[in-house]
Scaffold this active site. Structure first.
Site, PDB file in Angstrom:
ATOM      1  N   GLU A   1     147.607   1.278  37.797  1.00  0.00           N
ATOM      2  CA  GLU A   1     147.145   1.773  36.491  1.00  0.00           C
ATOM      3  C   GLU A   1     147.783   0.997  35.343  1.00  0.00           C
ATOM      4  O   GLU A   1     147.142   0.723  34.340  1.00  0.00           O
ATOM      5  CB  GLU A   1     147.448   3.275  36.346  1.00  0.00           C
ATOM      6  CG  GLU A   1     146.606   4.164  37.248  1.00  0.00           C
ATOM      7  CD  GLU A   1     145.113   4.075  36.947  1.00  0.00           C
ATOM      8  OE1 GLU A   1     144.737   3.588  35.871  1.00  0.00           O
ATOM      9  OE2 GLU A   1     144.320   4.464  37.819  1.00  0.00           O
TER      10      GLU A   1
ATOM     11  N   TYR B   1     147.296   8.710  29.335  1.00  0.00           N
ATOM     12  CA  TYR B   1     146.329   8.273  30.344  1.00  0.00           C
ATOM     13  C   TYR B   1     147.000   8.075  31.706  1.00  0.00           C
ATOM     14  O   TYR B   1     146.541   8.606  32.726  1.00  0.00           O
ATOM     15  CB  TYR B   1     145.637   6.966  29.915  1.00  0.00           C
ATOM     16  CG  TYR B   1     144.937   6.352  31.084  1.00  0.00           C
ATOM     17  CD1 TYR B   1     143.740   6.886  31.537  1.00  0.00           C
ATOM     18  CD2 TYR B   1     145.513   5.300  31.801  1.00  0.00           C
ATOM     19  CE1 TYR B   1     143.120   6.388  32.662  1.00  0.00           C
ATOM     20  CE2 TYR B   1     144.905   4.796  32.926  1.00  0.00           C
ATOM     21  CZ  TYR B   1     143.715   5.336  33.353  1.00  0.00           C
ATOM     22  OH  TYR B   1     143.117   4.848  34.480  1.00  0.00           O
TER      23      TYR B   1
ATOM     24  N   ASP C   1     140.571   6.979  29.509  1.00  0.00           N
ATOM     25  CA  ASP C   1     140.662   5.556  29.145  1.00  0.00           C
ATOM     26  C   ASP C   1     139.395   5.163  28.380  1.00  0.00           C
ATOM     27  O   ASP C   1     138.566   6.021  28.047  1.00  0.00           O
ATOM     28  CB  ASP C   1     140.881   4.689  30.401  1.00  0.00           C
ATOM     29  CG  ASP C   1     139.654   4.671  31.309  1.00  0.00           C
ATOM     30  OD1 ASP C   1     138.687   5.415  31.046  1.00  0.00           O
ATOM     31  OD2 ASP C   1     139.658   3.893  32.286  1.00  0.00           O
TER      32      ASP C   1
END
Ligand code: SF4
Length: 355
Positions: free
Chosen positions: A42, A125, A143
């Site tokens: 991520e 996020y 996102d």
């Protein structure tokens, strides 16, 4: 009649999850996901396309397979592993967070949103993605893809660069989220944005599992959404890149300062203003090198978020000790030791071909 918020919340999850389970890409961090692997992926995928991040991800996980290994890694080695991904503060924050995890959480990422959020480099996020995918927490992970999908589902013209629009989106995601599959639901939304609900006129509503109740599809405004304020114009900065080679075929590399743009990374010897060959030769003499100009080098441009570098290369042959903060680097050292940011891609290729 546009579909109501309640109706969208009620109808979205079942077809979306079905679509996701049939259409998701089999990415390495999705197969048997571990909290560490999801975290690294991520962070890498912020500002970087999946295809560009995949090879870096494999190399990174092979060399640093555990949080302990990341915490202990030499910083220059870490930056070398990150080379080409840009935004190097992400790598430094990963390591800072790994050290906190080792010291405060027994070497395991915490299964708690607020504790994840408190780690360096982990924002809403990333905490949402790790929390939902790895620990089954019912938290949103918003996102750019999810913002686009939800702007369209609700035909919402709010400027998505504003925090209020992000909060509204997070609330809507949460209202639609099935409590028994939060991780798959968040990933399905991201995947829908990446594969189907594409930006602008590339949007593929005919393939979308939400088409029956999407408000922007009904209004014909999908290609116009989301609304996003234009970014500020970048400042243009001329940069002179001195490609200085010694008799052994090695090039002069210089380490950038400890703070600011590209901190701690390496570059060809350079000056952040426009110099001609005479001015560049004087600069090299001041640094203690006897240098002879041999001709122009490549031109290149690099965009940072707020600056545009317009670079021109000047080539020299030189003799002497490397000045303070510099090294002579041959091909092997260029490849394996010194992290050169993507801004210098054209110059790296040039030096590798000439050394
Ligand atoms: S119907 Fe079209 S605009 Fe709406 S979510 Fe699906 S792809 Fe996006």
């Amino acid at each position: 009649m546009p579909h109501t918020q309640d109706e969208i919340s009620r109808r979205l999850a079942p077809p979306l999850l079905c679509w996701y389970r049939e259409n998701r890409r089999l990415l390495p961090f999705r197969v048997d996901p571990t909290p560490y692997g999801v975290w690294v992926s991520e962070i890498m995928l912020q500002q970087t396309r999946v295809a560009a991040a995949l090879e870096h991800y494999r190399r990174f996980m092979a060399e640093l397979p555990t949080i302990a290994a990341l915490a202990e890694c030499d910083e220059q080695r870490l930056l070398k592993l990150w080379e080409g991904l840009g935004y190097y503060s992400r790598a430094r924050n990963l390591q800072k967070a790994a050290r906190v995890v080792m010291e405060q959480h027994g070497g395991q990422l915490p299964a708690d949103y607020q504790a994840l959020r408190a780690l360096p480099g982990i924002g809403d996020y990333t905490a949402g993605a790790i929390g939902s995918i790895c620990f089954g927490l019912t938290v949103p992970a918003v996102d750019g893809n999810v913002l686009r999908v939800f702007s369209r589902l609700y035909d919402d013209s709010s400027d998505i660069t504003r925090p209020a629009a992000r909060r509204t989106c997070a609330d809507r995601v949460l209202a639609c989220m099935p409590p028994d599959a939060p991780g798959d639901f968040n990933q399905a939304l991201m995947e829908l944005g990446a594969l189907v609900c594409l930006p602008g006129a590339a949007v593929r509503c005919a393939e979308c599992p939400a088409a029956a109740f999407c408000r922007a599809k009904a209004s014909g405004r999908a290609a116009l959404l989301p609304v996003k304020a234009a970014p500020k114009a970048r400042r243009v900065q001329p940069v002179t890149v001195l490609l200085v080679k010694n008799g052994a075929g090695e090039y002069l590399l210089q380490q950038r300062g400890e703070t600011g743009l590209l901190a701690g990374l390496w570059q060809p010897f350079l000056c952040e203003r426009a110099l001609d060959a005479d001015g560049a030769a004087r600069l090299l003499r001041k640094a203690g090198l006897r240098a002879r100009y041999t001709g122009p080098g490549p031109l290149a441009k690099h965009l940072f978020s707020h600056i545009e570098w317009q670079m021109h290369g000047l080539c020299f042959e030189a003799e002497g000790e490397a000045p303070a903060g510099c090294v002579w680097a041959g091909r092997a050292a260029l490849d394996e030791t010194y992290p050169l940011p993507g801004a210098f891609c054209a110059y790296r290729t040039y030096m590798a071909a000439q050394s």
